[in-house]
Design a protein around this motif. Structure first.
Motif, mmCIF file in Angstrom:
data_model
loop_
_atom_site.group_PDB
_atom_site.id
_atom_site.type_symbol
_atom_site.label_atom_id
_atom_site.label_comp_id
_atom_site.label_asym_id
_atom_site.label_seq_id
_atom_site.Cartn_x
_atom_site.Cartn_y
_atom_site.Cartn_z
ATOM 1 N N ALA A 278 0.838 -1.208 0.000
ATOM 2 C CA ALA A 278 0.000 0.000 0.000
ATOM 3 C C ALA A 278 0.871 1.254 0.000
ATOM 4 O O ALA A 278 0.590 2.215 -0.726
ATOM 5 C CB ALA A 278 -0.929 -0.003 1.206
ATOM 6 N N ARG A 279 1.920 1.253 0.807
ATOM 7 C CA ARG A 279 2.821 2.407 0.873
ATOM 8 C C ARG A 279 3.524 2.640 -0.456
ATOM 9 O O ARG A 279 3.564 3.755 -0.970
ATOM 10 C CB ARG A 279 3.849 2.198 2.001
ATOM 11 C CG ARG A 279 4.866 3.347 2.108
ATOM 12 C CD ARG A 279 5.895 3.092 3.202
ATOM 13 N NE ARG A 279 6.525 1.778 3.148
ATOM 14 C CZ ARG A 279 7.466 1.411 2.269
ATOM 15 N NH1 ARG A 279 7.878 2.264 1.319
ATOM 16 N NH2 ARG A 279 8.001 0.198 2.310
ATOM 17 N N TRP B 182 1.233 4.048 -3.163
ATOM 18 C CA TRP B 182 1.004 5.485 -3.014
ATOM 19 C C TRP B 182 2.257 6.285 -3.347
ATOM 20 O O TRP B 182 2.197 7.267 -4.087
ATOM 21 C CB TRP B 182 0.540 5.827 -1.592
ATOM 22 C CG TRP B 182 0.467 7.307 -1.423
ATOM 23 C CD1 TRP B 182 -0.491 8.141 -1.924
ATOM 24 C CD2 TRP B 182 1.427 8.132 -0.779
ATOM 25 N NE1 TRP B 182 -0.186 9.443 -1.608
ATOM 26 C CE2 TRP B 182 0.986 9.468 -0.898
ATOM 27 C CE3 TRP B 182 2.616 7.882 -0.095
ATOM 28 C CZ2 TRP B 182 1.697 10.543 -0.371
ATOM 29 C CZ3 TRP B 182 3.321 8.947 0.431
ATOM 30 C CH2 TRP B 182 2.860 10.260 0.291
ATOM 31 N N GLU B 183 3.420 5.869 -2.818
ATOM 32 C CA GLU B 183 4.648 6.635 -3.038
ATOM 33 C C GLU B 183 4.996 6.749 -4.518
ATOM 34 O O GLU B 183 5.444 7.802 -4.969
ATOM 35 C CB GLU B 183 5.827 5.997 -2.291
ATOM 36 C CG GLU B 183 5.785 6.191 -0.797
ATOM 37 C CD GLU B 183 6.934 5.523 -0.069
ATOM 38 O OE1 GLU B 183 6.966 5.647 1.160
ATOM 39 O OE2 GLU B 183 7.795 4.866 -0.712
ATOM 40 N N ARG C 184 -4.179 5.557 -3.891
ATOM 41 C CA ARG C 184 -4.454 5.219 -2.483
ATOM 42 C C ARG C 184 -5.335 3.970 -2.420
ATOM 43 O O ARG C 184 -6.000 3.607 -3.384
ATOM 44 C CB ARG C 184 -5.123 6.387 -1.797
ATOM 45 C CG ARG C 184 -4.201 7.606 -1.748
ATOM 46 C CD ARG C 184 -4.594 8.508 -0.623
ATOM 47 N NE ARG C 184 -3.737 9.664 -0.541
ATOM 48 C CZ ARG C 184 -2.716 9.780 0.297
ATOM 49 N NH1 ARG C 184 -2.417 8.802 1.111
ATOM 50 N NH2 ARG C 184 -2.001 10.875 0.340
ATOM 51 N N LEU C 185 -5.350 3.346 -1.253
ATOM 52 C CA LEU C 185 -6.107 2.104 -1.080
ATOM 53 C C LEU C 185 -7.590 2.257 -1.373
ATOM 54 O O LEU C 185 -8.224 1.315 -1.834
ATOM 55 C CB LEU C 185 -5.908 1.543 0.326
ATOM 56 C CG LEU C 185 -4.615 0.783 0.556
ATOM 57 C CD1 LEU C 185 -4.567 0.230 1.979
ATOM 58 C CD2 LEU C 185 -4.417 -0.328 -0.453
ATOM 59 N N HIS C 186 -8.164 3.434 -1.135
ATOM 60 C CA HIS C 186 -9.593 3.594 -1.418
ATOM 61 C C HIS C 186 -9.883 3.623 -2.920
ATOM 62 O O HIS C 186 -11.040 3.574 -3.314
ATOM 63 C CB HIS C 186 -10.181 4.829 -0.697
ATOM 64 C CG HIS C 186 -9.631 6.128 -1.148
ATOM 65 N ND1 HIS C 186 -8.579 6.747 -0.513
ATOM 66 C CD2 HIS C 186 -9.979 6.939 -2.175
ATOM 67 C CE1 HIS C 186 -8.311 7.881 -1.127
ATOM 68 N NE2 HIS C 186 -9.141 8.016 -2.139
ATOM 69 N N ASP C 187 -8.836 3.684 -3.753
ATOM 70 C CA ASP C 187 -9.008 3.679 -5.208
ATOM 71 C C ASP C 187 -8.808 2.298 -5.828
ATOM 72 O O ASP C 187 -8.865 2.157 -7.052
ATOM 73 C CB ASP C 187 -8.024 4.652 -5.866
ATOM 74 C CG ASP C 187 -8.361 6.095 -5.578
ATOM 75 O OD1 ASP C 187 -9.559 6.429 -5.486
ATOM 76 O OD2 ASP C 187 -7.421 6.905 -5.443
ATOM 77 N N THR D 266 -6.267 11.304 -10.378
ATOM 78 C CA THR D 266 -5.613 11.301 -9.064
ATOM 79 C C THR D 266 -4.263 10.589 -9.094
ATOM 80 O O THR D 266 -3.524 10.631 -8.107
ATOM 81 C CB THR D 266 -6.507 10.636 -7.992
ATOM 82 O OG1 THR D 266 -6.682 9.252 -8.324
ATOM 83 C CG2 THR D 266 -7.845 11.334 -7.872
ATOM 84 N N SER E 44 3.790 12.286 -6.115
ATOM 85 C CA SER E 44 3.139 12.293 -4.804
ATOM 86 C C SER E 44 4.131 12.169 -3.656
ATOM 87 O O SER E 44 3.839 12.561 -2.541
ATOM 88 C CB SER E 44 2.087 11.189 -4.716
ATOM 89 O OG SER E 44 2.703 9.926 -4.815
#
Length: 166
Positions: free
Chosen positions: A58-59, A62-63, A68-71, A117, A122
């Motif tokens: 997950a990290r 995103w990095e 993000r996890l909600h996507d 997004t 990021s």
């Protein structure tokens, strides 16, 4: 994939992430500052000390992508650790930090977010200069040759995710 003959402790623990869109295509990023035909890969990165592989995935997602996890929705994982060796000319280089290669735990996710997004800046340092959706079967020919066997395994492990959602 057979384990290497070198001690497992010589392989950097890492994660890899395959993100599929609703059309069954996989997310690929072009390595920042790299040139040539073998510069595309899926997000991947090291596991911090004491970090669970799922948390690291997950990290890293995103990095490297801003996703993000909600996507995303989890789809599955490769049960084995997948290994690759760094080429001899890479060993001793600053980037390899003394490792013989990597051992990776791979996860698959379905992207259902807004593509706007996706943000390659990021988190620094930037890993990718651009990204695209591609057929999973193309990925092994776009990755650096020393990672190709891992990507060939991913094609067989994740091919059932590489179909459009009905």
């Amino acid at each position: 994939m057979p384990r290497p003959t070198t001690k497992i402790s010589n392989y950097r623990p890492a994660v890899g992430i395959a993100v599929f869109n609703s059309q069954g295509q996989v997310w690929l990023g072009k390595r920042f500052g790299e040139k040539g035909p073998h510069t595309w890969q899926m997000p991947q990165g090291g596991i911090d000390k004491g970090e669970a592989t799922e948390t690291a995935a997950a990290r890293e997602l995103w990095e490297e992508t801003g996703i993000r996890l909600h996507d995303v929705t989890p789809l599955g994982e490769v049960q084995d650790w997948l290994f690759y060796d760094f080429p001899l000319e890479y060993r001793g280089a600053k980037a390899t930090k003394g490792w013989s290669g990597q051992r990776q735990k791979w996860y698959a996710f379905r992207f259902h977010g807004n593509e706007k997004t996706i943000d390659l800046k990021s988190h620094g340092p930037q890993e990718f200069s651009k990204w695209k959706w591609a057929e999973l079967s193309e990925a092994p020919s776009l990755i650096v040759p020393f990672k190709r066997k891992v990507y060939e395994r991913l094609v067989s492990e994740f091919e059932h995710f590489a179909r459009p959602i009905r």
